[in-house]
Design an enzyme around this catalytic site. Structure first.
Site, short mmCIF file in Angstrom:
data_model
loop_
_atom_site.label_atom_id
_atom_site.label_comp_id
_atom_site.label_asym_id
_atom_site.label_seq_id
_atom_site.Cartn_x
_atom_site.Cartn_y
_atom_site.Cartn_z
N HIS A 1 0.88 -1.18 0.00
CA HIS A 1 0.00 0.00 0.00
C HIS A 1 0.91 1.23 0.00
CE1 HIS A 1 -2.81 2.97 1.74
NE2 HIS A 1 -3.78 2.16 1.39
N ASP B 1 2.87 -4.62 7.95
CA ASP B 1 1.63 -3.86 7.75
C ASP B 1 0.49 -4.87 7.90
OD1 ASP B 1 -0.68 -2.81 6.70
OD2 ASP B 1 0.27 -1.90 4.95
N LYS C 1 -10.47 -0.99 9.78
CA LYS C 1 -10.45 -2.19 8.92
C LYS C 1 -10.93 -3.41 9.70
CE LYS C 1 -7.68 -0.05 5.81
NZ LYS C 1 -8.18 0.50 4.56
N CYS D 1 -4.77 2.43 -3.80
CA CYS D 1 -3.59 2.96 -3.10
C CYS D 1 -2.42 1.98 -3.14
CB CYS D 1 -3.92 3.34 -1.65
SG CYS D 1 -5.07 4.68 -1.55
N GLN E 1 -4.77 -5.32 6.73
CA GLN E 1 -5.77 -6.23 6.14
C GLN E 1 -5.73 -7.61 6.77
OE1 GLN E 1 -8.10 -5.23 4.21
NE2 GLN E 1 -7.29 -3.26 3.56
N1 PMP Z 1 -1.95 -0.83 4.42
C1 PMP Z 1 -2.92 -1.56 3.85
C2 PMP Z 1 -2.61 -2.95 3.36
C3 PMP Z 1 -4.19 -1.02 3.70
O1 PMP Z 1 -5.15 -1.75 3.12
C4 PMP Z 1 -4.45 0.29 4.16
C5 PMP Z 1 -5.80 0.93 3.99
N2 PMP Z 1 -6.38 0.75 2.72
C6 PMP Z 1 -3.41 0.99 4.77
C7 PMP Z 1 -2.17 0.40 4.89
C8 PMP Z 1 -3.60 2.37 5.30
O2 PMP Z 1 -4.47 2.33 6.39
P1 PMP Z 1 -5.02 3.67 7.04
O3 PMP Z 1 -5.54 4.50 5.91
O4 PMP Z 1 -6.09 3.19 7.96
O5 PMP Z 1 -3.89 4.31 7.75
#
Ligand code: PMP
Length: 416
Positions: A133, A210, A236, A374, A213
């Site tokens: 991401h 990270d 999430k 993203c 998910q």
């Molecule tokens: N890493 C992953 C794998 C994600 O799916 C997301 C959110 N789509 C993020 C990081 C970022 O999370 P947040 O916007 O809640 O900080």
């Protein structure tokens, strides 16, 4: 396929019963029952979370720490009690190792600036995968610009499986941190994170995971993973937005500089010098998202009540059945076909732009996400600018995949 799935010893998973816990699932969109397949962007919240937040504001709201009055003490207990339960949920050895942040993005930026920035310079490397991401790419790029370090990338194959041979070839004493996503939000790939941590540890390289998910789909045990940093987001995992966490061993948190200065992260301040608080307070400058933490504590209670193994088993069956149904749609191609996946089906429909798909099926009441999710480099790897993505949660059903597939078939007919 049966809607009930359960592990031996785990509570039975009754999706019809679970759906009753989510008030929003009872609304209609464009006159059709809502079919919510955008949980990877943000999960819906169960009543238990909505009520915990509401109850906090109705009965206990005040600022935390150092207050002598009753409400402040109740609010502090609620906030710190949530920390206890969330730390236990990820099997952290100590509650003091869980720092509340705004979410995964802030957690990664915190590690980049407070941990790695003073420890790298020209010639050093940060290793991330091609399926990250943007939140696990851009903070490291910023750090590289600030320090002269270099960002290196672990590729993945046509199925979206990480190239472990390339990972091993890239590991060297120049690498100062590996950042890896546990479950890809764009492809659904589940990465062999424990193996990556083990191999990096042999060279004393810290690994940041990270877990954004991963948290909603499987039990997470930070000790079993063997990582140095674990990052996640409340929204999430059925909790509120604006709250999340960073876990790291106390020894690392103690060795790190604070991320931001302000209230709560200090022990004593004078104009000559400031003495910092112990972790986790050292990294929680300013009034935090107190109600958010309380809501996240309630989300963790909710997930534990259902059982993460039962959720994982149900969702694995759902993902398999959903994949099978979607593949019956003519011209549909799944992007991300790793043997080990969770929660996400990214796809394209021949001759139709993903944005058109998303807009049209919204009129069937179906919510999916379209775009680069993203994770532009991951989608670009397939030579695509965008995909459509159906992402599932513990409240989705096989029947809902039928509604999605029917809506896609009707979309195709419109373009025929
Ligand atoms: N890493 C992953 C794998 C994600 O799916 C997301 C959110 N789509 C993020 C990081 C970022 O999370 P947040 O916007 O809640 O900080």
């Amino acid at each position: 396929m049966s809607l009930a799935a359960h592990d031996a010893g785990a509570p039975a998973f009754d999706v019809a019963r679970v759906r009753e816990d989510f008030p929003i699932l009872h609304r209609e969109v464009h006159g059709k029952p809502l079919v919510y397949f955008d949980t990877a962007a943000s999960a819906q919240r169960p009543l238990a979370v909505i009520e915990a937040v509401s109850d906090f504001y109705r009965h206990h709201n005040a600022n935390i720490h150092r207050g002598v009055h009753t409400l402040s003490q109740e609010a502090t207990d609620a906030y710190e009690g949530a920390r206890d339960r969330i730390a236990a949920f990820i099997n952290a050895p100590s509650r003091d190792e869980l720092v509340f942040t705004r979410g995964t993005t802030e957690s990664i930026n915190l590690v980049a600036q407070a941990y790695l920035r003073p420890r790298v310079g020209p010639g050093d490397q940060v290793l991330v995968s091609q399926m990250e991401h943007h939140s696990n790419i851009v903070p490291w790029q910023m750090l590289c610009r600030q320090t002269g370090a270099e960002l290196k990338v672990i590729p993945f194959d046509d199925d979206g499986v990480l190239d472990m041979a390339a990972f091993r070839a890239l590991l060297s004493e120049r690498v100062k941190l590996v950042g890896i996503v546990m479950v890809s939000n764009a492809l659904g790939t589940v990465n062999p994170v424990a193996e990556i941590c083990r191999e990096a540890a042999a060279l004393d390289i810290p690994v940041l995971v990270d877990g954004a998910q991963a948290m909603p789909h499987q039990a997470v045990d930070v000790q079993a993973l063997g990582c140095s940093f674990f990052c996640f987001s409340g929204h999430k995992m059925y909790g509120p937005t604006g709250i999340g966490g960073l876990w790291a061993p106390l020894s690392l948190l103690e060795a790190m500089e604070p991320y931001q200065g302000g209230g709560e992260m200090i022990r004593r301040v004078s104009f000559e010098t400031t003495e910092f608080n112990d972790p986790p307070g050292k990294f929680e400058a300013g009034t935090p998202n107190i109600a958010g933490a309380v809501g996240l504590g309630a989300a963790v209670d909710y997930l534990q009540g259902l059982g993460m193994d039962a959720i994982g088993a149900y969702e694995a069956g759902l993902l398999a059945a959903g994949t099978e149904r979607l593949l019956q749609v003519e011209g549909l191609r799944i992007v991300g076909t790793a043997p080990h996946k969770a929660g996400v089906i990214s796809f394209t429909l021949e001759g139709i732009h993903p944005h058109d798909i998303g807009t049209i099926i919204d009129h069937h009441g179906v919510a999916i996400r379209t775009g680069h999710h993203c994770a532009m480099p991951a989608i670009a790897r397939f030579g695509l600018p965008a995909t459509a993505r159906a992402s599932l949660g513990l409240y989705n059903t096989v029947e809902e995949f039928g509604v999605l597939a029917d809506a896609l078939e009707q979309t195709r007919a419109m373009f025929a």
